[in-house]
Design a protein around this motif. Structure first.
Motif, PDB file in Angstrom:
ATOM      1  N   VAL A  97       0.848  -1.201   0.000  1.00 58.36           N
ATOM      2  CA  VAL A  97       0.000   0.000   0.000  1.00 58.36           C
ATOM      3  C   VAL A  97       0.884   1.253   0.000  1.00 58.36           C
ATOM      4  CG1 VAL A  97      -1.691   1.319   1.353  1.00 58.36           C
ATOM      5  CG2 VAL A  97      -1.953  -1.159   1.103  1.00 58.36           C
ATOM      6  N   GLU A  98       1.974   1.202   0.766  1.00 58.73           N
ATOM      7  CA  GLU A  98       2.874   2.358   0.820  1.00 58.73           C
ATOM      8  C   GLU A  98       3.515   2.588  -0.564  1.00 58.73           C
ATOM      9  OE1 GLU A  98       3.107   4.719   2.789  1.00 58.73           O
ATOM     10  OE2 GLU A  98       4.770   5.630   1.674  1.00 58.73           O
ATOM     11  N   ALA A  99       3.912   1.508  -1.223  1.00 58.41           N
ATOM     12  CA  ALA A  99       4.497   1.653  -2.571  1.00 58.41           C
ATOM     13  C   ALA A  99       3.455   2.229  -3.531  1.00 58.41           C
ATOM     14  CB  ALA A  99       5.004   0.306  -3.077  1.00 58.41           C
ATOM     15  N   ALA A 100       2.198   1.767  -3.389  1.00 61.27           N
ATOM     16  CA  ALA A 100       1.129   2.282  -4.267  1.00 61.27           C
ATOM     17  C   ALA A 100       0.926   3.771  -4.028  1.00 61.27           C
ATOM     18  CB  ALA A 100      -0.166   1.520  -4.019  1.00 61.27           C
ATOM     19  N   ARG A 101       0.961   4.163  -2.748  1.00 59.85           N
ATOM     20  CA  ARG A 101       0.762   5.582  -2.412  1.00 59.85           C
ATOM     21  C   ARG A 101       1.903   6.422  -3.037  1.00 59.85           C
ATOM     22  NH1 ARG A 101      -1.652   7.172   2.408  1.00 59.85           N
ATOM     23  NH2 ARG A 101      -1.049   5.254   3.417  1.00 59.85           N
ATOM     24  N   ARG A 102       3.119   5.921  -2.883  1.00 60.18           N
ATOM     25  CA  ARG A 102       4.281   6.683  -3.386  1.00 60.18           C
ATOM     26  C   ARG A 102       4.237   6.788  -4.920  1.00 60.18           C
ATOM     27  NH1 ARG A 102       8.910   4.401  -4.512  1.00 60.18           N
ATOM     28  NH2 ARG A 102       8.497   2.531  -3.304  1.00 60.18           N
ATOM     29  N   LEU A 103       4.005   5.653  -5.577  1.00 58.56           N
ATOM     30  CA  LEU A 103       4.063   5.652  -7.049  1.00 58.56           C
ATOM     31  C   LEU A 103       2.904   6.439  -7.656  1.00 58.56           C
ATOM     32  CD1 LEU A 103       5.206   1.946  -7.417  1.00 58.56           C
ATOM     33  CD2 LEU A 103       6.540   3.941  -8.102  1.00 58.56           C
ATOM     34  N   THR A 104       1.707   6.252  -7.104  1.00 56.62           N
ATOM     35  CA  THR A 104       0.570   6.991  -7.677  1.00 56.62           C
ATOM     36  C   THR A 104       0.718   8.487  -7.382  1.00 56.62           C
ATOM     37  OG1 THR A 104      -0.792   6.496  -5.728  1.00 56.62           O
ATOM     38  CG2 THR A 104      -1.070   5.058  -7.637  1.00 56.62           C
TER      39      THR A 104
END
Ligand code: FAD
Length: 305
Positions: A44-51
């Protein structure tokens, strides 16, 4: 495929090699370059950062070829929890799920795998998102396309990966020309009876498949790190009258992040394939097999460099 690449792909299926590679204390450091972390919170953290930086994501809960139905059900539950954890971010289809049917029980019981996949698709739908089925080795293609057909009756937005190296794939692209299709070169060790072996032949087959998908009415997902193929995709899209929102590029987490950002900044849709979880061995070995430089990176890290 180089001799080293073939050895690594053979190793990706060997329990002995799995124990040896996983046992190196510094392996984890290298794995972290390609894998977002072990937990759903890491994904979820990676998704938040990338998006947050203008990219979209497709998230893969690592695991394949499960050996019992409990593990298959657990894998499906992991996807459901992941999608629910992503929901508050309100990303809709900017965060979708990539699913390997072997992880949800395809080899054990195709009915169970379909039921598990259905649950993941239903949760994705509730989150305004969708699912793409990864494609595994050639012995599973008919079963995966069969499951896709069944899923698309209720979830027509479900996509699938098609591997350009297989001789059959141009015809599969024609059959799927109205669907979401992720076109990849193909990552498994396949025999010459079913797949192109030479890099140039795979690239030519990729372009033939691209032509079919771009001319069709579906949504092509151009999954490659190859600049030449990306340029060809862009020009085929223009010839087919497609705008930048009518197809997307996809690349893997940790590979060519600069290129991903540059494409997005130039107005293209770009989705990053984000794997997470502790069952990283097969995925990691396929990434090493693709590129000798990745092996050098691995060896340098093992030496502490
Ligand atoms: P390659 O021929 O490996 O690379 C082409 C060029 O890209 C290289 O010559 C180099 O210029 C550049 N490049 C590649 N890696 C790097 C790097 N680390 N740094 C700098 N430049 C680099 N395979 C499957 O079989 N099934 C699937 O479901 C599947 N899903 C995928 C999903 C996504 C989003 C992606 C991107 C790949 C997926 N793959 C899948 C893997 C795919 O089949 C290929 O094995 C993988 O993408 C490598 O092929 P390539 O197209 O990048 O070309």
């Amino acid at each position: 495929m180089t001799m080293l690449g073939s050895l690594l792909l053979a190793g990706s299926r060997s329990p002995l090699a799995r124990r040896a590679v996983s046992g190196f204390p510094l392996t984890r450091k290298v794995v972290d370059r390609f894998v977002a972390g072990e937990s759903a919170a890491d994904a979820v953290e990676a998704a938040r950062r990338l998006t947050g930086s203008g990219l979209s994501v497709t998230i893969d809960h690592l695991g394949e070829e499960v050996r019992d139905s409990g593990a298959a059900v657990a894998a499906a539950k992991a996807y459901v929890s992941l999608l629910e954890a992503l929901r508050p971010l309100g990303l809709g289809d900017r965060a979708e799920a990539s699913v390997k049917l072997s992880a949800v029980g395809q080899a054990l019981d195709p009915g169970l795998a379909l039921e598990n996949a259905r649950q993941i698709c239903a949760t994705a739908r509730e989150c305004g998102s969708t699912v793409t089925l990864d494609m595994e080795d050639h012995t599973t293609v008919d079963a995966t396309l069969g499951a896709l057909r069944a899923l698309r009756e209720d979830f027509p937005e479900t996509g699938v990966a098609i591997q350009a190296y297989l001789f059959r794939s141009e015809a599969d692209c024609r059959d799927l020309a109205g669907s979401r299709v992720r076109l990849v070169k193909g990552a498994y060790a396949e025999p010459a009876s079913v797949a192109h072996q030479r890099r140039a032949d795979v690239d030519r087959a990729y372009v033939r498949c691209l032509r079919v998908l771009m001319a069709g009415s579906g949504y092509p997902m151009v999954a490659t790190h190859d600049d030449r193929l990306m340029a060809i995709a862009e020009s085929l899209a223009v010839s087919a009258g497609r705008g930048p929102d009518d197809y997307e590029f996809q690349m893997l987490y940790g590979i060519r992040a600069d290129r991903q950002a540059a494409l997005a900044a130039a107005g293209s849709r770009v989705r990053v394939y984000v794997p997470y979880g502790d069952d990283w061995y097969g995925y990691f070995m396929r990434r090493l097999a693709e590129r000798p430089a990745n092996v050098a990176f691995f060896l340098r890290a093992l030496r502490g460099g």
